[in-house]
Design a protein around this motif. Structure first.
Motif, PDB file in Angstrom:
ATOM      1  N   CYS A   1       0.834  -1.209   0.000  1.00  0.00           N
ATOM      2  CA  CYS A   1       0.000   0.000   0.000  1.00  0.00           C
ATOM      3  C   CYS A   1       0.866   1.256   0.000  1.00  0.00           C
ATOM      4  CB  CYS A   1      -0.931  -0.011   1.213  1.00  0.00           C
ATOM      5  SG  CYS A   1      -2.258  -1.234   1.128  1.00  0.00           S
ATOM      6  N   GLU A   2       1.970   1.211   0.744  1.00  0.00           N
ATOM      7  CA  GLU A   2       2.888   2.353   0.765  1.00  0.00           C
ATOM      8  C   GLU A   2       3.494   2.575  -0.615  1.00  0.00           C
ATOM      9  OE1 GLU A   2       6.938   3.924   3.063  1.00  0.00           O
ATOM     10  OE2 GLU A   2       6.286   1.829   3.262  1.00  0.00           O
ATOM     11  N   ALA A   3       3.872   1.481  -1.285  1.00  0.00           N
ATOM     12  CA  ALA A   3       4.489   1.583  -2.606  1.00  0.00           C
ATOM     13  C   ALA A   3       3.528   2.191  -3.625  1.00  0.00           C
ATOM     14  CB  ALA A   3       4.952   0.203  -3.071  1.00  0.00           C
ATOM     15  N   ILE A   4       2.268   1.738  -3.597  1.00  0.00           N
ATOM     16  CA  ILE A   4       1.269   2.281  -4.519  1.00  0.00           C
ATOM     17  C   ILE A   4       1.031   3.764  -4.233  1.00  0.00           C
ATOM     18  CG2 ILE A   4      -1.200   2.229  -5.084  1.00  0.00           C
ATOM     19  CD1 ILE A   4      -1.028  -0.831  -4.856  1.00  0.00           C
TER      20      ILE A   4
ATOM     21  N   GLN B   1       4.295   5.630  -5.456  1.00  0.00           N
ATOM     22  CA  GLN B   1       4.546   5.651  -6.894  1.00  0.00           C
ATOM     23  C   GLN B   1       3.413   6.283  -7.692  1.00  0.00           C
ATOM     24  OE1 GLN B   1       5.790   1.883  -8.479  1.00  0.00           O
ATOM     25  NE2 GLN B   1       5.711   2.554 -10.607  1.00  0.00           N
ATOM     26  N   PHE B   2       2.163   6.041  -7.239  1.00  0.00           N
ATOM     27  CA  PHE B   2       1.015   6.468  -8.040  1.00  0.00           C
ATOM     28  C   PHE B   2       0.147   7.534  -7.364  1.00  0.00           C
ATOM     29  CE2 PHE B   2       2.044   2.064  -9.184  1.00  0.00           C
ATOM     30  CZ  PHE B   2       2.298   2.215 -10.535  1.00  0.00           C
ATOM     31  N   GLY B   3       0.464   7.879  -6.115  1.00  0.00           N
ATOM     32  CA  GLY B   3      -0.281   8.921  -5.423  1.00  0.00           C
ATOM     33  C   GLY B   3      -1.697   8.539  -5.059  1.00  0.00           C
ATOM     34  N   LYS B   4      -1.956   7.242  -4.921  1.00  0.00           N
ATOM     35  CA  LYS B   4      -3.320   6.795  -4.626  1.00  0.00           C
ATOM     36  C   LYS B   4      -3.582   6.751  -3.116  1.00  0.00           C
ATOM     37  CE  LYS B   4      -3.984   4.169  -8.885  1.00  0.00           C
ATOM     38  NZ  LYS B   4      -4.375   2.876  -9.495  1.00  0.00           N
ATOM     39  N   ASP B   5      -4.859   6.827  -2.776  1.00  0.00           N
ATOM     40  CA  ASP B   5      -5.268   6.907  -1.371  1.00  0.00           C
ATOM     41  C   ASP B   5      -5.371   5.504  -0.770  1.00  0.00           C
ATOM     42  OD1 ASP B   5      -6.112   7.788   1.055  1.00  0.00           O
ATOM     43  OD2 ASP B   5      -8.095   8.447   0.396  1.00  0.00           O
ATOM     44  N   PHE B   6      -4.237   4.879  -0.572  1.00  0.00           N
ATOM     45  CA  PHE B   6      -4.150   3.570   0.065  1.00  0.00           C
ATOM     46  C   PHE B   6      -3.552   3.775   1.452  1.00  0.00           C
ATOM     47  CE2 PHE B   6      -4.371   0.164  -3.419  1.00  0.00           C
ATOM     48  CZ  PHE B   6      -5.131   0.969  -4.264  1.00  0.00           C
ATOM     49  N   VAL B   7      -4.255   3.319   2.490  1.00  0.00           N
ATOM     50  CA  VAL B   7      -3.809   3.551   3.861  1.00  0.00           C
ATOM     51  C   VAL B   7      -3.923   2.259   4.672  1.00  0.00           C
ATOM     52  CG1 VAL B   7      -6.096   4.291   4.669  1.00  0.00           C
ATOM     53  CG2 VAL B   7      -4.037   5.080   5.863  1.00  0.00           C
ATOM     54  N   SER B   8      -2.993   2.080   5.619  1.00  0.00           N
ATOM     55  CA  SER B   8      -2.983   0.884   6.470  1.00  0.00           C
ATOM     56  C   SER B   8      -3.275   1.276   7.912  1.00  0.00           C
ATOM     57  CB  SER B   8      -1.624   0.189   6.392  1.00  0.00           C
ATOM     58  OG  SER B   8      -1.342  -0.251   5.079  1.00  0.00           O
TER      59      SER B   8
ATOM     60  N   VAL C   1     -12.256   6.138   5.985  1.00  0.00           N
ATOM     61  CA  VAL C   1     -13.093   6.166   4.777  1.00  0.00           C
ATOM     62  C   VAL C   1     -13.489   7.598   4.439  1.00  0.00           C
ATOM     63  CG1 VAL C   1     -15.375   5.560   3.872  1.00  0.00           C
ATOM     64  CG2 VAL C   1     -13.997   3.819   5.018  1.00  0.00           C
ATOM     65  N   GLU C   2     -13.844   8.363   5.439  1.00  0.00           N
ATOM     66  CA  GLU C   2     -14.424   9.687   5.221  1.00  0.00           C
ATOM     67  C   GLU C   2     -13.384  10.798   5.075  1.00  0.00           C
ATOM     68  OE1 GLU C   2     -18.741   9.052   7.401  1.00  0.00           O
ATOM     69  OE2 GLU C   2     -17.096   9.951   8.554  1.00  0.00           O
ATOM     70  N   ASN C   3     -12.116  10.453   5.266  1.00  0.00           N
ATOM     71  CA  ASN C   3     -11.059  11.460   5.195  1.00  0.00           C
ATOM     72  C   ASN C   3      -9.856  10.930   4.438  1.00  0.00           C
ATOM     73  OD1 ASN C   3     -12.040  13.681   7.236  1.00  0.00           O
ATOM     74  ND2 ASN C   3     -12.350  11.722   8.279  1.00  0.00           N
ATOM     75  N   VAL C   4      -9.081  11.844   3.881  1.00  0.00           N
ATOM     76  CA  VAL C   4      -7.805  11.486   3.272  1.00  0.00           C
ATOM     77  C   VAL C   4      -6.733  11.689   4.339  1.00  0.00           C
ATOM     78  CG1 VAL C   4      -6.128  12.005   1.477  1.00  0.00           C
ATOM     79  CG2 VAL C   4      -8.560  12.134   0.978  1.00  0.00           C
ATOM     80  N   LEU C   5      -6.187  10.598   4.852  1.00  0.00           N
ATOM     81  CA  LEU C   5      -5.189  10.693   5.904  1.00  0.00           C
ATOM     82  C   LEU C   5      -3.828  11.028   5.294  1.00  0.00           C
ATOM     83  CD1 LEU C   5      -6.246   7.684   8.163  1.00  0.00           C
ATOM     84  CD2 LEU C   5      -7.177   9.999   8.036  1.00  0.00           C
ATOM     85  N   PRO C   6      -3.056  11.872   5.957  1.00  0.00           N
ATOM     86  CA  PRO C   6      -1.823  12.385   5.344  1.00  0.00           C
ATOM     87  C   PRO C   6      -0.679  11.386   5.245  1.00  0.00           C
ATOM     88  CG  PRO C   6      -2.133  13.300   7.545  1.00  0.00           C
ATOM     89  CD  PRO C   6      -3.390  12.582   7.209  1.00  0.00           C
ATOM     90  N   GLU C   7      -0.730  10.272   6.002  1.00  0.00           N
ATOM     91  CA  GLU C   7       0.343   9.290   5.954  1.00  0.00           C
ATOM     92  C   GLU C   7      -0.223   7.910   5.624  1.00  0.00           C
ATOM     93  OE1 GLU C   7       3.333   9.503   9.025  1.00  0.00           O
ATOM     94  OE2 GLU C   7       2.673  11.521   9.576  1.00  0.00           O
ATOM     95  N   HIS C   8       0.674   6.945   5.392  1.00  0.00           N
ATOM     96  CA  HIS C   8       0.223   5.636   4.901  1.00  0.00           C
ATOM     97  C   HIS C   8      -0.063   4.632   5.997  1.00  0.00           C
ATOM     98  CE1 HIS C   8       3.721   2.892   5.536  1.00  0.00           C
ATOM     99  NE2 HIS C   8       4.360   4.042   5.663  1.00  0.00           N
ATOM    100  N   LEU C   9       0.451   4.846   7.223  1.00  0.00           N
ATOM    101  CA  LEU C   9       0.358   3.841   8.284  1.00  0.00           C
ATOM    102  C   LEU C   9      -0.023   4.482   9.606  1.00  0.00           C
ATOM    103  CD1 LEU C   9       0.848   0.963   9.406  1.00  0.00           C
ATOM    104  CD2 LEU C   9       3.281   1.564   9.617  1.00  0.00           C
ATOM    105  N   TYR C  10      -1.061   3.907  10.240  1.00  0.00           N
ATOM    106  CA  TYR C  10      -1.529   4.429  11.525  1.00  0.00           C
ATOM    107  C   TYR C  10      -1.814   3.284  12.497  1.00  0.00           C
ATOM    108  CZ  TYR C  10      -2.186   8.900   9.205  1.00  0.00           C
ATOM    109  OH  TYR C  10      -1.981  10.063   8.509  1.00  0.00           O
ATOM    110  N   ASN C  11      -1.304   3.420  13.712  1.00  0.00           N
ATOM    111  CA  ASN C  11      -1.675   2.511  14.788  1.00  0.00           C
ATOM    112  C   ASN C  11      -3.060   2.863  15.313  1.00  0.00           C
ATOM    113  OD1 ASN C  11       0.825   1.259  14.652  1.00  0.00           O
ATOM    114  ND2 ASN C  11       1.721   2.491  16.299  1.00  0.00           N
ATOM    115  N   VAL C  12      -3.803   1.841  15.749  1.00  0.00           N
ATOM    116  CA  VAL C  12      -5.134   2.055  16.314  1.00  0.00           C
ATOM    117  C   VAL C  12      -5.214   1.303  17.641  1.00  0.00           C
ATOM    118  CG1 VAL C  12      -7.615   1.971  15.928  1.00  0.00           C
ATOM    119  CG2 VAL C  12      -6.062   2.103  13.970  1.00  0.00           C
ATOM    120  N   GLY C  13      -5.204   2.037  18.741  1.00  0.00           N
ATOM    121  CA  GLY C  13      -5.250   1.407  20.052  1.00  0.00           C
ATOM    122  C   GLY C  13      -5.813   2.343  21.104  1.00  0.00           C
ATOM    123  N   THR C  14      -5.741   1.894  22.357  1.00  0.00           N
ATOM    124  CA  THR C  14      -6.291   2.673  23.468  1.00  0.00           C
ATOM    125  C   THR C  14      -5.230   3.503  24.175  1.00  0.00           C
ATOM    126  OG1 THR C  14      -5.939   0.886  25.067  1.00  0.00           O
ATOM    127  CG2 THR C  14      -8.040   0.902  23.871  1.00  0.00           C
ATOM    128  N   GLY C  15      -3.967   3.071  24.062  1.00  0.00           N
ATOM    129  CA  GLY C  15      -2.892   3.757  24.761  1.00  0.00           C
ATOM    130  C   GLY C  15      -2.647   3.264  26.167  1.00  0.00           C
TER     131      GLY C  15
END
Length: 322
Positions: free
Chosen positions: A156-159, A162-169, A234-248
C-alpha cells in the motif's frame, strides 16, 4: 489540532468490505449502516475465494467499488500460528495481494488495509510507534502472519508513493468483541479466557488453567472502536500511509484474567502453566498519530469485556467455538 482532508461524504458510495462476516468486517458493516451508508458490498468465502486472483479481478471489475476495506485474513492465536505457519503466511499474502493489486489496476479510489500490532519487532521500544516497523526481528510464534501483513503495508505504501493513490494501512492492537473466535485451539487470549471461565463456572466453578506466567502486558481494543477508526479513514484522506489504532493503555495478562473472571462470575482458582510460552513481553501501541487527527476510542476495557461476554452468552449456539 490538524484534520485530514475530507473525501468520501456521499452515503451512496459503493464500499466493498472483504471479510464482512468476521469480527472486524461485521463491526465495520454495522457501523457504516448505522451512519447511513446504504451501498455496501459483501461476499462470503464460498461466494468469492479471495485467494483466487482471477476471481477477485473479475469481481472488482464487475462491482466497481469506490472503496475497498480489507478486513479479510486467516487469523489465530499462538497455538494456531505455531502449528500452521505456511497457510498463515501464504493465504494471507494471496488474499491481500489479490485485493490490493485489483484495487490498483481497476482504479478503486480508496483502499484501507487492516493489519495487526504483530508487525512490529518483538523487543521494540514501548509504546510501539509506526517508525519501528522493520527495525528488528519479529516474535517467532507469529512471524508468519506478521510477515504477510508487513508485505501488505509495504504494498500500500508503494502504490501510494509511486502512483499517489489513497491507500492507507490501519494497525489495530489486540481486538475483541461480538463475532470473535471462541475456539480454544485457534482463538486469541481474550475470547479463550471468556470461554474457559464461563465453562468452568458452569462446571461448579472448576479450576482454570492458563498459559504462561501472566506477566506479559497487552493492550485491548473493542472492535467497534476499530470500526469507527476505519470509517474515519473512509471519510477522510489521511496524510500518511500507516496508523496505529489502540487505546494507549495496557494490562498484565494476570489482571486481564482476573477482570474476565469477575465479569463472568467464576469463583474457582486460576493455575498458570509456566511450561507454555508467554509470547512478546509487552505490546502497547502509540496511537498518537491517529489521535492527533481527532479520533479516539470510546469503550473502556471492563465495559468491553462485559459486552463481549454478554454477546457470547446470547450467541453461544452460533458463536465460533471449534
Amino acid at each position: 489540532m490538524t484534520y485530514p482532508e475530507s473525501r468520501i461524504t456521499n452515503h451512496q458510495s459503493r464500499i466493498y468490505i472483504a471479510g464482512h462476516r468476521g469480527m472486524v468486517g461485521s463491526a465495520i458493516w454495522r457501523a457504516l449502516t448505522a451512519k447511513g451508508y446504504t451501498n455496501l458490498i459483501g461476499k462470503t468465502s464460498k461466494e468469492l475465494d479471495l485467494r483466487n486472483q482471477q476471481a477477485v479481478n473479475y469481481f472488482i471489475a464487475k462491482e466497481q467499488p469506490d472503496v475497498i476495506i480489507d478486513a479479510a485474513a486467516k487469523v489465530g492465536g499462538i497455538l494456531a500460528n505455531n502449528s500452521y505457519p505456511y497457510p498463515f503466511l501464504m493465504e494471507n499474502l494471496q488474499i491481500q495481494n489479490n485485493l490490493i493489486d485489483a484495487a490498483h489496476k481497476l482504479n478503486v479510489s480508496k483502499f484501507i488495509f487492516l493489519g495487526s500490532s504483530c508487525i512490529y519487532p518483538k523487543f521494540a521500544p514501548q509504546p510501539l510507534k509506526e517508525a519501528y516497523l522493520l527495525t528488528d526481528s519479529l516474535e517467532p510464534t507469529n512471524e508468519w502472519y506478521a510477515i504477510a501483513k508487513i508485505a501488505g503495508v509495504k504494498a500500500c505504501e508503494a502504490i501510494r508513493k509511486q502512483f499517489g493513490k489513497d491507500f492507507v494501512s490501519l494497525m489495530p492492537t489486540n481486538l475483541y468483541g461480538p463475532h470473535d473466535n471462541f475456539d480454544l485451539e485457534s482463538s486469541h487470549v481474550m475470547p479463550a479466557m471468556i470461554r474457559k471461565f464461563h465453562e468452568a463456572k458452569e462446571n461448579n466453578h472448576a479450576t482454570v488453567t492458563l498459559w504462561g506466567s501472566g506477566t506479559p502486558m497487552r493492550e485491548f481494543l473493542y472492535v467497534e472502536d476499530l470500526a469507527e477508526a476505519t470509517i474515519f479513514a473512509v471519510e477522510n484522506v489521511l496524510p500518511e500511509h500507516l496508523y496505529n489504532v489502540g487505546t494507549g493503555t495496557d494490562v498484565t495478562i494476570k489482571a486481564l484474567a482476573e477482570t474476565i473472571q469477575n465479569s463472568v462470575g467464576h469463583k474457582g482458582d486460576i493455575i498458570w502453566d509456566r511450561t507454555k510460552p508467554d509470547g512478546t513481553p509487552r505490546k502497547l501501541m502509540d496511537s498518537s498519530k491517529l489521535r492527533s487527527l481527532n479520533w479516539a476510542p470510546k469503550v473502556a476495557l471492563e465495559d468491553g469485556i462485559k459486552l463481549a461476554y454478554q454477546w457470547y452468552l446470547e450467541n453461544s449456539n452460533t458463536a465460533r467455538t471449534n
